[in-house]
Design a protein around this motif. Structure first.
Motif, short mmCIF file in Angstrom:
data_model
loop_
_atom_site.label_atom_id
_atom_site.label_comp_id
_atom_site.label_asym_id
_atom_site.label_seq_id
_atom_site.Cartn_x
_atom_site.Cartn_y
_atom_site.Cartn_z
N LEU C 26 12.30 -31.73 2.52
CA LEU C 26 11.31 -32.11 3.53
C LEU C 26 12.04 -32.57 4.78
N THR C 27 11.64 -32.01 5.92
CA THR C 27 12.26 -32.44 7.18
C THR C 27 11.38 -33.53 7.81
N GLN C 28 11.87 -34.14 8.89
CA GLN C 28 11.16 -35.29 9.45
C GLN C 28 9.76 -34.90 9.93
N ILE C 29 8.82 -35.79 9.64
CA ILE C 29 7.39 -35.52 9.88
C ILE C 29 7.00 -36.06 11.26
N PRO C 30 6.34 -35.21 12.08
CA PRO C 30 6.00 -35.65 13.44
C PRO C 30 4.76 -36.55 13.46
N GLU C 31 4.49 -37.12 14.62
CA GLU C 31 3.34 -38.00 14.78
C GLU C 31 2.04 -37.20 14.79
N ARG C 33 -0.18 -34.32 13.67
CA ARG C 33 -0.24 -33.41 12.51
C ARG C 33 -1.59 -32.71 12.48
N GLN C 73 7.63 -28.79 12.67
CA GLN C 73 8.30 -29.96 12.11
C GLN C 73 7.62 -30.38 10.82
N GLY C 74 8.24 -31.30 10.11
CA GLY C 74 7.66 -31.78 8.84
C GLY C 74 7.55 -30.66 7.83
N ILE C 75 8.61 -29.85 7.76
CA ILE C 75 8.56 -28.66 6.89
C ILE C 75 8.88 -29.05 5.46
N LEU C 76 7.90 -28.77 4.59
CA LEU C 76 8.10 -28.96 3.15
C LEU C 76 8.48 -27.59 2.58
N SER C 97 5.78 -25.15 4.49
CA SER C 97 4.61 -25.53 5.27
C SER C 97 4.98 -26.69 6.18
N GLY C 98 4.48 -26.63 7.41
CA GLY C 98 4.82 -27.66 8.38
C GLY C 98 3.74 -27.78 9.43
N TYR C 99 4.05 -28.54 10.46
CA TYR C 99 3.09 -28.75 11.55
C TYR C 99 3.65 -28.17 12.83
#
Lengths: 172, 106, 103
Positions: C26-31, C33, C73-76, C97-99
């Motif tokens: 998981l990469t860093q999750i953005p504000e 979404r 971002q926020g890629i799972l 999956s990400g945003y």
């Protein structure tokens, strides 16, 4: 005397052949080499001792003389294997939480949160019957150039290594 | 059989039959854009999946951990996320676990 | 009769897949979404004969197409495999999956 010597030689060969490092998984992150920052390398290592009961059983069988004892060992190992079903990486350990505090340790290393060039490594040091199941995180802490020069003059710029062992046996 | 001979086997059986675990991987995400530890709080999400003899048809527990982590930091961003994938071994069954932790900065 | 039940049961067991997760990241999750994008790539492997893993390259291209001109971002990333017929047939699937955020 001869049998003693043979056993000793076998033990040396066993230790030499079996003590090896195994890399299970590795992942590499982004690296930011901004000229405004100096990169101070760090390494976090947590480990736990794994016990290979199958190998322990084989060694016990090889060392035991009576066939009854060997049958008993087979029976016990069979029962143990029934209780250790599931996918595994390396040798199973008794604790699942030895890598739980790695986030806190990362921020202790670098409180500013400026971390880059992260490499996470899941590896194993294999010895006869036991193994060290290791999780290692290497990276760089980005320090502003002025403060980096000050800290270098104080500590000679050597990379910081912190390792935590949750078991005394890991020191082998 | 004497107690002396059977005792090591019993001890081995108790040790081996106790819960054993295996950490498959620990992944750490990047920290960019950077935020200090004092300006955020650590958030965690842990989900599990109990599997009997390998018969399982989905892996939704991973997506649930993802959603739970986001729910704990609704108005902020999460950086420095560590993802651990662990299996606890058992009797003809095992439990897959996902632990996600990160710093929530709002 | 018993013979039929057993053979039918074996066919059913063979068709039912056993899904296992290989790795998760998981990469860093953005504000923000709001716009979720998902890309999936899979490959069937018969009798363990697999000669390349080029199917993996497709996933970042797919994500890029779904968020062209933006940032994902926020890629799972979930790498899983499904066993059919006692492992003789395997389906390897990677889901990312990400945003998507566009400036």
């Amino acid at each position: 005397m001869n049998s003693c010597l043979k056993f000793f030689n076998l033990l040396i060969v066993l230790v030499a052949v079996n003590s090896c490092a195994v890399l299970h998984k590795t992942q590499v992150g982004d690296l930011n080499d901004d000229p405004k920052f100096a990169l101070r390398p760090f390494e976090l290592k947590v480990s736990e001792t794994g016990v290979d009961f199958e190998e322990a059983g084989k060694v016990a069988k090889a060392l035991s003389r009576s066939k009854t004892a060997q049958k008993d060992i087979d029976g016990v190992m069979g029962i143990i294997q029934l209780f250790q079903q599931g996918p595994r990486t390396g040798v199973p350990v008794f604790s699942e939480s030895y890598a739980q505090n790695i986030v806190n340790d990362l921020y202790k290393e670098c409180p500013s949160g400026r971390v880059t060039g992260l490499v996470s490594i899941r590896e194993m040091r294999k010895y006869p019957v036991i193994s060290g199941e290791i999780v290692k995180i290497k990276g760089y802490c980005m320090l502003p150039r002025d403060s980096a020069q000050k800290s270098n003059s104080e500590s000679n710029g050597s990379p910081k290594t912190k390792s935590k062992s949750n078991s005394k046996k890991e020191t082998i | 059989m004497s107690v002396k001979k059977i005792f090591p086997l019993i001890v081995t059986l108790f040790l081996g039959a106790s819960c054993m675990h295996s950490i498959h991987q620990v992944h750490v995400s990047d920290f960019d854009p950077y935020g200090s530890f004092e300006s955020g709080k650590i958030v965690k999400a842990k989900t599990e999946q109990f599997v009997i003899m390998g018969f399982v048809t989905e892996s939704n527990y991973v997506d649930k951990a993802y959603r739970d982590l986001q729910a704990k930091c609704k108005d902020g961003r999460i950086q420095g996320i560590t993802t651990q994938y662990i299996t606890s071994l058992g009797f003809f069954s095992w439990t897959n676990k996902i632990l996600m932790q990160g710093l929530c900065l709002s | 009769m018993l013979h039929r039940i057993i053979s039918q049961g074996m066919v059913v067991l063979g068709l039912v897949s056993c899904v296992h997760v290989q790795s998760v990241s998981l990469t860093q999750i953005p504000e923000k979404r709001t716009n979720k994008v998902t890309a999936t790539t899979e490959k069937w492997i018969f009798f363990a004969a697999n000669f390349d893993n080029d199917f993996v390259d497709k996933i970042s291209e797919d994500l890029r197409e779904k968020c062209s001109g933006g940032k994902v971002q926020g890629i799972l990333t979930k790498d899983e495999y499904a066993n059919y017929f006692i492992g003789l047939v395997v389906k390897r699937r990677i889901t990312a999956s990400g945003y998507c955020s566009k400036a």
